[in-house]
Design an enzyme around this catalytic site. Sequence first.
Site, PDB file in Angstrom:
ATOM      1  N   GLY A   1       3.964  -4.392   3.968  1.00  0.00           N
ATOM      2  CA  GLY A   1       4.105  -5.776   3.520  1.00  0.00           C
ATOM      3  C   GLY A   1       3.776  -6.795   4.595  1.00  0.00           C
ATOM      4  N   GLY A   2       4.312  -6.604   5.802  1.00  0.00           N
ATOM      5  CA  GLY A   2       4.039  -7.542   6.882  1.00  0.00           C
ATOM      6  C   GLY A   2       2.576  -7.554   7.276  1.00  0.00           C
ATOM      7  CB  SER A   3       0.128  -4.812   7.779  1.00  0.00           C
ATOM      8  OG  SER A   3       0.797  -4.204   8.869  1.00  0.00           O
ATOM      9  CB  SER A   4      -0.153  -6.966   2.884  1.00  0.00           C
ATOM     10  OG  SER A   4      -0.924  -7.443   1.815  1.00  0.00           O
TER      11      SER A   4
ATOM     12  N   PRO B   1       9.468  -4.791  -0.016  1.00  0.00           N
ATOM     13  CG  PRO B   1      10.593  -2.976  -0.936  1.00  0.00           C
ATOM     14  CD  PRO B   1       9.313  -3.743  -1.042  1.00  0.00           C
TER      15      PRO B   1
ATOM     16  CE  LYS C   1       0.927   1.238   4.444  1.00  0.00           C
ATOM     17  NZ  LYS C   1       1.624   2.481   4.849  1.00  0.00           N
TER      18      LYS C   1
ATOM     19  CG  ASP D   1      -0.668   0.063   8.362  1.00  0.00           C
ATOM     20  OD1 ASP D   1      -1.396   0.997   8.760  1.00  0.00           O
ATOM     21  OD2 ASP D   1       0.498   0.228   7.958  1.00  0.00           O
TER      22      ASP D   1
ATOM     23  CB  ALA E   1       9.714  -0.458   2.801  1.00  0.00           C
ATOM     24  N   GLY E   2       7.462   1.121   4.958  1.00  0.00           N
ATOM     25  CA  GLY E   2       6.297   1.988   4.881  1.00  0.00           C
ATOM     26  C   GLY E   2       5.273   1.535   3.866  1.00  0.00           C
TER      27      GLY E   2
END
Length: 308
Positions: free
Chosen positions: A109-112, A102, A19, A144, A105-106
Amino acid sequence: MQWQWLQPGISCTVRTYAKINLTLDVLGRRSDGYHALATVMQTVDLYDTLSFTLRDDEQVRLVCTQPELSTETNLALRAAMVLREYTGQRYGALIELQKRIPSAAGLGGGSSDAAAALLALTRLWRLSLTSEELLRLAASLGSDVPFFLYGGLALCEGRGELVTPLPSCWPAEWRWLVLLKPAISVSTASVFGALTARDYSDGSHTWAVCAALREGRLPDLAHLYNGLERGVVERYAAVAAARAALLEAGAAFVRLSGSGPTLFTALAHLEEAQRLWLRLQEQGYEVYLTQAIYPSVESLTLLSLPAR
């Protein structure tokens, strides 16, 4: 729930999208220690791939293409364990994570990945959870994570867990997105911890962008505001240098995504976006050419799942 529904080897695969934050208004600090936010987020076509396979024991394991992420702190594995604890079931699963987004990275990715684990394992383990239950579990994992249960374009409030989907109305003028990830990682906690009162705002940037998108107008660039950006650019020279490189390469505007360090810009035409992407790549930057995407829960691909 019966074991005959859960034959070992049954699997599902899902893409988990990154995102960007079009806005990020930090409204102030809450009594629980979190910050109150108003942010507009959009999923983009940069993704990890997660595969889930039923095991014939009670073990839940995660294997990642980046070995340093194959740990108990990985959000996808944590999501699986939270789901098991909440439902009381003890079925096993192998989680295989092909990492492209990445880390730190803001880009979420981990939340997704965590949201995908909740959705996929709810289906694979044949659990019966309401949307409200899934949202509560998601919020317990991170601010997130609830957004990624929806994806697309959304307004997120509270500490990020209150999600209001917005119309699928991404502006044509911003069809192509160029993301630049500086060669550093940034701690979200440290970025929020460094905020001062001058970084707080009243949410007007987010409300203005929401209004424009709902009306089919291109939001004013002045309202693409991120309350974390000033501090990140000032504290991290690599982010300031990357921002300057984007502007010098021809970006009309540059904004920070989330707590960074990833920066993004948007362009109407593919040729322009490709030229910008190539210039930055030639300078040695980690850069991605992508676009907005509206994934569906039904994008989960279940393989050979037997009928109840």
